[in-house]
Design an enzyme around this catalytic site. Structure first.
Site, short mmCIF file in Angstrom:
data_model
loop_
_atom_site.label_atom_id
_atom_site.label_comp_id
_atom_site.label_asym_id
_atom_site.label_seq_id
_atom_site.Cartn_x
_atom_site.Cartn_y
_atom_site.Cartn_z
N LYS A 153 0.81 -1.21 0.00
CA LYS A 153 0.00 0.00 0.00
C LYS A 153 0.85 1.27 0.00
O LYS A 153 0.44 2.28 -0.57
CB LYS A 153 -0.93 0.00 1.21
CG LYS A 153 -2.02 -1.07 1.15
CD LYS A 153 -2.92 -0.97 2.39
CE LYS A 153 -3.60 -2.27 2.72
NZ LYS A 153 -4.74 -2.61 1.88
N HIS A 158 -13.80 -3.79 8.90
CA HIS A 158 -13.19 -3.32 7.64
C HIS A 158 -13.37 -4.31 6.51
O HIS A 158 -12.63 -4.29 5.53
CB HIS A 158 -11.69 -3.01 7.83
CG HIS A 158 -11.41 -2.02 8.89
ND1 HIS A 158 -11.88 -0.72 8.85
CD2 HIS A 158 -10.72 -2.13 10.05
CE1 HIS A 158 -11.48 -0.08 9.93
NE2 HIS A 158 -10.78 -0.91 10.68
N GLU A 181 -1.99 7.01 8.07
CA GLU A 181 -2.71 7.98 7.25
C GLU A 181 -3.85 8.60 8.03
O GLU A 181 -4.22 8.14 9.11
CB GLU A 181 -3.20 7.36 5.93
CG GLU A 181 -4.20 6.25 6.10
CD GLU A 181 -4.59 5.60 4.76
OE1 GLU A 181 -3.75 5.53 3.85
OE2 GLU A 181 -5.74 5.17 4.66
N ARG A 209 -6.94 -8.10 -9.20
CA ARG A 209 -7.59 -9.40 -9.38
C ARG A 209 -9.08 -9.16 -9.58
O ARG A 209 -9.55 -8.03 -9.50
CB ARG A 209 -7.40 -10.24 -8.12
CG ARG A 209 -7.87 -9.45 -6.89
CD ARG A 209 -8.01 -10.29 -5.65
NE ARG A 209 -8.02 -9.49 -4.44
CZ ARG A 209 -9.10 -9.03 -3.83
NH1 ARG A 209 -10.29 -9.24 -4.36
NH2 ARG A 209 -9.01 -8.33 -2.72
P1 ADP Z 1 -12.60 -7.66 -1.65
O1 ADP Z 1 -12.21 -6.22 -1.71
O2 ADP Z 1 -12.65 -8.35 -2.98
O3 ADP Z 1 -13.75 -7.92 -0.80
P2 ADP Z 1 -11.10 -8.66 0.51
O4 ADP Z 1 -9.99 -7.80 0.97
O5 ADP Z 1 -12.30 -8.75 1.35
O6 ADP Z 1 -11.38 -8.26 -0.98
O7 ADP Z 1 -10.52 -10.11 0.27
C1 ADP Z 1 -11.08 -10.98 -0.68
C2 ADP Z 1 -10.86 -12.36 -0.25
O8 ADP Z 1 -9.50 -12.63 -0.15
C3 ADP Z 1 -11.45 -12.65 1.10
O9 ADP Z 1 -11.96 -13.94 1.04
C4 ADP Z 1 -10.28 -12.54 2.04
O10 ADP Z 1 -10.44 -13.36 3.17
C5 ADP Z 1 -9.16 -13.00 1.16
N1 ADP Z 1 -7.92 -12.31 1.42
C6 ADP Z 1 -7.69 -10.99 1.35
N2 ADP Z 1 -6.43 -10.72 1.62
C7 ADP Z 1 -5.82 -11.89 1.86
C8 ADP Z 1 -4.50 -12.26 2.17
N3 ADP Z 1 -3.54 -11.39 2.29
N4 ADP Z 1 -4.23 -13.57 2.35
C9 ADP Z 1 -5.20 -14.49 2.22
N5 ADP Z 1 -6.46 -14.18 1.90
C10 ADP Z 1 -6.78 -12.90 1.73
P1 ADP Z 2 -7.69 -3.97 2.89
O1 ADP Z 2 -6.49 -4.25 2.05
O2 ADP Z 2 -7.69 -4.69 4.16
O3 ADP Z 2 -8.95 -4.07 2.07
P2 ADP Z 2 -8.05 -1.07 2.71
O4 ADP Z 2 -6.96 -0.09 2.72
O5 ADP Z 2 -8.73 -1.32 1.42
O6 ADP Z 2 -7.51 -2.43 3.32
O7 ADP Z 2 -9.11 -0.62 3.79
C1 ADP Z 2 -10.18 -1.46 4.19
C2 ADP Z 2 -11.29 -0.62 4.79
O8 ADP Z 2 -10.84 0.13 5.92
C3 ADP Z 2 -11.88 0.43 3.87
O9 ADP Z 2 -12.86 -0.11 3.02
C4 ADP Z 2 -12.43 1.44 4.82
O10 ADP Z 2 -13.68 1.06 5.33
C5 ADP Z 2 -11.44 1.41 5.97
N1 ADP Z 2 -10.42 2.45 5.78
C6 ADP Z 2 -9.30 2.33 5.08
N2 ADP Z 2 -8.60 3.49 5.08
C7 ADP Z 2 -9.30 4.36 5.83
C8 ADP Z 2 -9.09 5.72 6.24
N3 ADP Z 2 -8.02 6.40 5.88
N4 ADP Z 2 -10.02 6.31 7.03
C9 ADP Z 2 -11.12 5.61 7.40
N5 ADP Z 2 -11.38 4.34 7.06
C10 ADP Z 2 -10.46 3.71 6.28
MG MG Z 3 -9.43 -3.01 0.39
#
Ligand code: ADP
Ligand code: ADP
Ligand code: MG
Length: 667
Positions: A116, A235, A200, A297
């Site tokens: 990220k 989240h 952040e 993906r």
């Molecule tokens: P989306 O934004 O598509 O909902 P998620 O972050 O919720 O993506 O993750 C999608 C799927 O991948 C979920 O089933 C989650 O448990 C799995 N997943 C996400 N990140 C990882 C990771 N680093 N290692 C293993 N599984 C992951």
């Molecule tokens: P992941 O890889 O686990 O999906 P993300 O960076 O996409 O991580 O963040 C997952 C969720 O966390 C977001 O969908 C949002 O709800 C919350 N989030 C992420 N960044 C922020 C932020 N700067 N302020 C508030 N909520 C956040």
């Molecule tokens: Mg995300």
């Protein structure tokens, strides 16, 4: 086009990819772990290859084993699905090194977005707005704390390798920063093998809005509009929809353009999602949305985009990977109506969404059509194991407008029956009907604000208890799929009688008395509460149709040796049958006593000591709550003792008649 592909995944996404492949005449190869030898995806494929033990590290994450399976099965390309190895650049490289095609972006693009912090630096350079924060290399606690002060509290600490909502900490005050950083780093190390975190600005009223992008190998990049994924717990997304509620056209255009810019900046090919966070404290504004991350993906929630665009994104993935240009230009893409997806998880919302495991004893789902899609990863009789993600299905509804899609989704959820494993179905039904959601007033705090109401465990309604009791007493054949009216076993025989059942729900015990009257009517009494239920004639599909207080309803009822599950009005009620034999043995030496299930007046006594009785024969009639309850002989036998007389007032639990023990009567 490929003639055979391997799907390096499991569950619903593996099945979903296979469906499109099959439609396109492409053979499919599944891989499976020992836990999945009989899983749906294993059975659905044309070929299936075992890749290792249950633990993902030794199967679905084992690059070498998957490559071996692809080579030995003659697959030409590998689809990674989501999760597992889908965003692993080394895997994409290994696929290419084996002379196969990776159905996804190039390894460099995956790598560019894999962390990220680096992704944010890259995006800022490409002119894509990013959340203000520190994305540098230092992990020095004092330096990061100083950066947090400069950003301004609250801040969010995030694992740069994070995913699935893990490795994130909100910090509200400087005093808490050091401890939160240490804990996020520990979790990041444990979950992703990389303790590195970024800091952040934490946006206080955010919406998660993401753009589906697609690139080809000829320089083409389009976006397929947005999805709003603001409904989250921990989240992680729970309900997603497309388009986003109240999305002004200019912001849609600006976000779409920013996402395409992001994809172009890394020469992106295949399906990807650019996630933005919008600060909606003053409504959606063109200068208040920021790049959060890019998922390189296919996304879990891609079906909502497919519904509103009419595009099969997996088909596009396959075509683009095979070298074809994008099937449509930006101008040819349009939004048609509205779509919503709900993720059915094996989890307990009331216990902090704790993942649940268990044996799925029953599974029944509504029929799908052009506006209802169900993506399923499990089948009845299967174990939901602790090894993998607890998401077991996705219910996706489409309609001409948001309200139509929402109602359709609610109806579909209410028609879903899953028993044996705790699910979030009740929670989802309530969420779909939650006032703020109905109005389209979504933000990522919605679920937390509504948590008490969304997970409330109120008293079980008497009609639910009545239906459960009918099933427990064996008076209906539940879940047979046949006409439940026919299933009313021996109605005539029990019509004269009064029955009671002991049920347990959420640790609470209910003593349910049932008395039949009239034509297929019965009264249910639980303590001082009672209800009048009229069973309906005719069919309600596999459900039991009835009316209570003049309101027509239909309930799903499922019984196995240990539990009865009732599905009614979108709520799932699971009853443990308290060990009824043990209870009876304790109270009653072997089913020989006829006990009053409720306080009442003895109106009739038809038993006489020494006289033979037959099973079902009415021995005592009790009047209570203006109803008569007939108590019958539980078996053939001889009356040993009559302990009450006509006109007597008896208590709940009073022994009324004793039968001779089986061995005594033989003597
Ligand atoms: P989306 O934004 O598509 O909902 P998620 O972050 O919720 O993506 O993750 C999608 C799927 O991948 C979920 O089933 C989650 O448990 C799995 N997943 C996400 N990140 C990882 C990771 N680093 N290692 C293993 N599984 C992951
Ligand atoms: P992941 O890889 O686990 O999906 P993300 O960076 O996409 O991580 O963040 C997952 C969720 O966390 C977001 O969908 C949002 O709800 C919350 N989030 C992420 N960044 C922020 C932020 N700067 N302020 C508030 N909520 C956040
Ligand atoms: Mg995300």
């Amino acid at each position: 086009m490929f003639s055979r592909i391997l799907i390096a995944n499991r569950g619903e996404i593996a099945c979903r990819v296979m469906r499109t492949a099959r439609r396109m005449g492409i053979e499919t190869v599944a891989v499976y772990s020992d836990a999945d030898a009989n899983a749906l995806h294993t059975k659905s494929a044309d070929n299936a290859v075992r890749i290792g033990p249950a633990a993902a590290a030794e199967s679905y994450l084992a690059i070498d084993r998957i490559i071996d399976a692809a080579k030995s099965s003659g697959a030409e390309a590998v689809h990674p699905g989501y999760g597992f190895l889908s965003e692993n650049a080394a895997f994409a490289e290994a696929v290419a090194a084996a002379g196969l095609t990776f159905i996804g972006p190039a390894p460099d693009a995956i790598r560019a977005m894999g962390r990220k912090d680096a992704a944010k630096r890259l995006m800022a350079d490409a002119g894509v707005p990013v959340v203000p924060g520190y994305h540098g290399d230092s992990q020095d606690a004092a330096l990061l704390a100083a950066e947090a002060d400069a950003i301004g509290y609250p801040v969010l600490i995030k694992a740069r390798a994070g995913g699935g909502g893990k490795g994130m900490r909100r910090v509200d005050a400087p005093a808490d920063f050091a401890a939160a950083l240490a804990s996020a780093q520990r979790e990041a190390q444990a979950s992703f093998g990389d303790r590195h975190c970024l800091v952040e600005k934490c946006i206080e009223l955010p919406r998660h809005i993401e753009i589906q992008v697609f690139g080809d190998n000829h320089g083409g990049v389009v976006h397929l509009f947005e999805r709003d994924c603001s409904l989250q717990r921990r989240h992680q997304k729970v309900i997603e929809e497309a388009p986003a509620p109240d999305m002004p056209a200019d912001i849609r255009a600006a976000m779409g353009a920013a996402a395409v810019r992001a994809a172009r900046a890394i020469g992106y090919s295949n399906a990807g999602t650019v996630e933005f966070i919008a600060d909606v404290a003053d409504g959606l504004r063109a200068d208040r949305f920021y790049f959060m991350e890019m998922n390189t993906r296919l996304q879990v929630e891609h079906p909502v985009t497919e519904f509103i665009t009419g595009v099969d994104l997996v088909e596009w993935q396959l075509r683009v990977a095979a070298g074809e240009p994008l099937p449509k230009s930006q101008e040819e893409l349009e939004i048609d109506g509205w779509a919503m997806e709900a993720r059915v998880y094996a989890e307990d919302p009331a216990k902090g969404f704790l993942p649940a495991t268990g044996h799925l004893t029953h599974l029944a789902l509504p029929n799908t059509d052009d506006d209802l899609r169900i993506e399923l990863g499990v089948q009845a009789g299967e174990d939901v194991s602790p090894f993998y993600d607890p998401m077991i299905a996705k219910i996706v509804a489409h309609g001409p407008d948001r309200e139509t899609a929402r109602i359709r989704l609610g109806e579909a959820l209410a028609d879903c029956e899953l028993a044996g494993v705790t699910t979030n179905l009740t929670f989802l039904s309530r969420l779909v009907n939650y006032e703020e959601f109905k109005r389209g007033q979504v933000d990522t705090g919605l679920i937390d604000r509504g948590l008490a109401e969304l997970t409330r465990a109120g008293a079980v309604p008497p009609d639910v208890l009545g239906v459960a009791a009918l099933a427990v007493l064996g008076l209906i054949e539940p879940g047979s799929g046949d006409d439940p009216w026919d299933g009313l076993r021996g109605w005539r025989m029990w019509a004269a009688a009064q029955h009671h059942a002991l049920l347990e729900h959420n640790g609470e015990r209910y003593d349910v008395a049932l008395a039949a009257y009239g034509h297929a009517g019965f009264k249910v009494r639980i303590g001082a509460t009672w209800a009048d239920i009229q069973l309906a004639e005719g069919r309600a599909g596999p459900r039991l149709a009835f009316s209570v207080d003049g309101q027509s309803k239909s309930a799903g009822v499922v019984k196995d040796d240990r539990a009865v599950t009732v599905f009614l009005d979108g709520e799932t009620y699971s009853f443990v049958l308290p060990d009824r034999l043990a209870d009876a043995d304790e109270a009653n030496a072997g089913g020989d006593w006829i006990i009053s299930p409720l306080p009442g007046l003895v109106r009739q006594v038809a038993a006489e000591a020494g006289v033979a009785v037959t099973v079902g024969q009415q021995l005592v009639l009790i009047e209570a709550m203006k109803m008569e309850h007939g108590l019958t002989a539980p078996r053939d036998g001889t009356v040993a003792e009559v302990l009450v007389a006509k006109g007597e007032q008896v208590e709940d639990g009073t022994v009324l008649v004793k039968l001779q023990r089986e061995n005594e009567s033989a003597a």
